[in-house]
Design an enzyme around this catalytic site. Sequence first.
Site, PDB file in Angstrom:
ATOM      1  N   HIS A  12       0.827  -1.205   0.000  1.00  0.00           N
ATOM      2  CA  HIS A  12       0.000   0.000   0.000  1.00  0.00           C
ATOM      3  C   HIS A  12       0.865   1.260   0.000  1.00  0.00           C
ATOM      4  O   HIS A  12       2.068   1.191   0.236  1.00  0.00           O
ATOM      5  CB  HIS A  12      -0.922   0.016   1.230  1.00  0.00           C
ATOM      6  CG  HIS A  12      -2.071  -0.942   1.141  1.00  0.00           C
ATOM      7  ND1 HIS A  12      -1.943  -2.287   1.377  1.00  0.00           N
ATOM      8  CD2 HIS A  12      -3.379  -0.737   0.830  1.00  0.00           C
ATOM      9  CE1 HIS A  12      -3.120  -2.876   1.221  1.00  0.00           C
ATOM     10  NE2 HIS A  12      -4.011  -1.949   0.892  1.00  0.00           N
ATOM     11  N   LYS A  20      -1.060   4.945   4.614  1.00  0.00           N
ATOM     12  CA  LYS A  20      -1.982   4.021   5.284  1.00  0.00           C
ATOM     13  C   LYS A  20      -1.542   3.854   6.735  1.00  0.00           C
ATOM     14  O   LYS A  20      -0.368   3.613   7.009  1.00  0.00           O
ATOM     15  CB  LYS A  20      -2.001   2.670   4.572  1.00  0.00           C
ATOM     16  CG  LYS A  20      -3.000   1.677   5.140  1.00  0.00           C
ATOM     17  CD  LYS A  20      -3.082   0.432   4.266  1.00  0.00           C
ATOM     18  CE  LYS A  20      -4.018  -0.614   4.845  1.00  0.00           C
ATOM     19  NZ  LYS A  20      -5.390  -0.113   5.070  1.00  0.00           N
TER      20      LYS A  20
END
Length: 246
Positions: free
Chosen positions: A132, A136
């Site tokens: 990701h 995040k």
Amino acid sequence: MKRVAVIGASGRMGTAVVEAVGACADMEVVARLDAGDAISRESLGGAEVAVEFTSPASSEANVHALLDAGVDAVVGTTGWDDDAYARVRAHAEDAGRSVLIAPNFAIGAVLAMRFAQIAAPFFESAEVVEMHHPDKVDAPSGTAIATARGIARARGAAGLGDVPDATESDPHGARGARIDGVPVHAVRLRGLTASEEVLLGNPGEQLVIRTDSFDRVSFMPGVLLAVRRVSSRPGLTVGIESVMGL
């Protein structure tokens, strides 16, 4: 016309939800709330369903407030644990409302999780790598946790033991986390949105199941499907597999 409130409306995912709902002929955005805004019948503007994309620290409280306001909820915030699920399940049942919490709304990601679960009993080794963007806030991702748990359930039902691993020394945690016995690794890299690889291995062969989301628009078909169908499933539903008919 389905009346929809968006909680976390100015965030990255919330902005995408507002645009997606606004483009639908069968639904409309009637309320946009963000951090610091009270969730109540009045502030929700007559919404039937609320879509909640905020942060793990505030998501559960938001869902309880939505249930108290008489609104069904579709939740994309990750970081939920079993105790939080249990509290929301009990509240939703008591209130006669519906909540759908999904670790991932991308159709490809949901299918990848299901494919991994189908394949898991046939392979000796299994590991999950989730990748990701570095903004995040939780790791491993909710998708990776759900994937690993699905693999573990499938392996357990097939009578398989632990995945083989002769590692005796790992002072830096290079082997990653263990979710129900399945190794899970988290990558945070600028330029990524959301990707996951499931690695399955046998002597002489490897199966790689990979899913990539290049833009948050990839999550919107699943979100819209959940908004349309959440009210037909009383209580708590985890994942969009059931509303996809899987």
